[in-house]
Design a protein around this motif. Sequence first.
Motif, PDB file in Angstrom:
ATOM      1  N   LEU A  30       6.579  -6.425   7.276  1.00  0.00           N
ATOM      2  CA  LEU A  30       5.240  -7.017   7.433  1.00  0.00           C
ATOM      3  C   LEU A  30       4.278  -6.609   6.320  1.00  0.00           C
ATOM      4  O   LEU A  30       3.434  -7.409   5.911  1.00  0.00           O
ATOM      5  N   VAL A  31       4.394  -5.381   5.832  1.00  0.00           N
ATOM      6  CA  VAL A  31       3.527  -4.952   4.731  1.00  0.00           C
ATOM      7  C   VAL A  31       3.777  -5.849   3.522  1.00  0.00           C
ATOM      8  O   VAL A  31       2.841  -6.401   2.931  1.00  0.00           O
ATOM      9  N   ALA A  32       5.037  -6.016   3.163  1.00  0.00           N
ATOM     10  CA  ALA A  32       5.392  -6.888   2.038  1.00  0.00           C
ATOM     11  C   ALA A  32       4.925  -8.321   2.303  1.00  0.00           C
ATOM     12  O   ALA A  32       4.388  -8.981   1.399  1.00  0.00           O
ATOM     13  N   ASN A  33       5.105  -8.788   3.505  1.00  0.00           N
ATOM     14  CA  ASN A  33       4.698 -10.147   3.850  1.00  0.00           C
ATOM     15  C   ASN A  33       3.192 -10.348   3.687  1.00  0.00           C
ATOM     16  O   ASN A  33       2.756 -11.350   3.113  1.00  0.00           O
ATOM     17  N   LEU A  34       2.411  -9.402   4.165  1.00  0.00           N
ATOM     18  CA  LEU A  34       0.957  -9.541   4.066  1.00  0.00           C
ATOM     19  C   LEU A  34       0.492  -9.523   2.613  1.00  0.00           C
ATOM     20  O   LEU A  34      -0.420 -10.258   2.240  1.00  0.00           O
ATOM     21  N   ILE A  35       1.110  -8.703   1.794  1.00  0.00           N
ATOM     22  CA  ILE A  35       0.752  -8.677   0.368  1.00  0.00           C
ATOM     23  C   ILE A  35       1.142  -9.983  -0.304  1.00  0.00           C
ATOM     24  O   ILE A  35       0.358 -10.591  -1.034  1.00  0.00           O
ATOM     25  N   THR A  36       2.360 -10.435  -0.054  1.00  0.00           N
ATOM     26  CA  THR A  36       2.864 -11.622  -0.757  1.00  0.00           C
ATOM     27  C   THR A  36       2.304 -12.938  -0.216  1.00  0.00           C
ATOM     28  O   THR A  36       2.561 -13.992  -0.794  1.00  0.00           O
ATOM     29  N   ASP A  37       1.521 -12.865   0.839  1.00  0.00           N
ATOM     30  CA  ASP A  37       0.797 -14.055   1.294  1.00  0.00           C
ATOM     31  C   ASP A  37      -0.305 -14.447   0.315  1.00  0.00           C
ATOM     32  O   ASP A  37      -0.815 -15.560   0.360  1.00  0.00           O
ATOM     33  N   SER A  95      -1.766 -15.425  -3.260  1.00  0.00           N
ATOM     34  CA  SER A  95      -1.386 -16.018  -4.530  1.00  0.00           C
ATOM     35  C   SER A  95      -1.667 -15.025  -5.652  1.00  0.00           C
ATOM     36  O   SER A  95      -2.723 -14.392  -5.683  1.00  0.00           O
ATOM     37  N   GLY A  96      -0.712 -14.862  -6.546  1.00  0.00           N
ATOM     38  CA  GLY A  96      -0.875 -13.931  -7.658  1.00  0.00           C
ATOM     39  C   GLY A  96      -0.410 -12.518  -7.358  1.00  0.00           C
ATOM     40  O   GLY A  96      -0.480 -11.643  -8.218  1.00  0.00           O
ATOM     41  N   SER A  97       0.080 -12.293  -6.165  1.00  0.00           N
ATOM     42  CA  SER A  97       0.522 -10.942  -5.791  1.00  0.00           C
ATOM     43  C   SER A  97       1.747 -10.485  -6.592  1.00  0.00           C
ATOM     44  O   SER A  97       2.020  -9.289  -6.681  1.00  0.00           O
ATOM     45  N   SER A  98       2.450 -11.425  -7.210  1.00  0.00           N
ATOM     46  CA  SER A  98       3.619 -11.043  -8.011  1.00  0.00           C
ATOM     47  C   SER A  98       3.228 -10.186  -9.215  1.00  0.00           C
ATOM     48  O   SER A  98       4.065  -9.490  -9.781  1.00  0.00           O
ATOM     49  N   LYS A  99       1.957 -10.193  -9.581  1.00  0.00           N
ATOM     50  CA  LYS A  99       1.482  -9.337 -10.678  1.00  0.00           C
ATOM     51  C   LYS A  99       1.401  -7.872 -10.257  1.00  0.00           C
ATOM     52  O   LYS A  99       1.404  -6.987 -11.106  1.00  0.00           O
TER      53      LYS A  99
END
Length: 169
Positions: free
Chosen positions: A28-35, A37-41
Amino acid sequence: MGNMQNLVQKLKKSSYLVTSIESCTGGLVANLITDVSGSSKVFWGGRVVYDNEAKIALGVLPSILESYGAASQETAFSLAENGLIELQKSSKARSKHTICVATTGLAERDEENRNFGGVCWIGIASNCNPTFVERVDAPPQLSRKETKLLFARRALELLESFVIVNDLP
């Protein structure tokens, strides 16, 4: 916790690269971050290490799990430290401040033992400060899903606080 978009912007501004190592929050932590846009940076990737064998494969010593259990401060510390080591092997980490947020605990109480469960240990490890761990207890009326979300949100609050306190150039 503030807006997730704001957290991602703060991470970008301070040149952070983040990884998550999750047990009781199940990604869920990863999911909330990757929700966002631009989190891949700022988000390198994450790992769900639900079973003890997965924790050991990451680098948690079996003696830690045997002595303290999977839902412990010591295990959270080790997960965060080992996740940081894994992240720092990445070529992308070379020009960044690296940080690992780790969660381990029990998302719900069982019927036989009402006092056990609903607890999470959150570890934060970085290449710029000592590792720390916080315990979070969930109210007993929360469902398993609500408890996991509470723990994931608290992990992100700790991450955000860390970034604010350690605003690095």
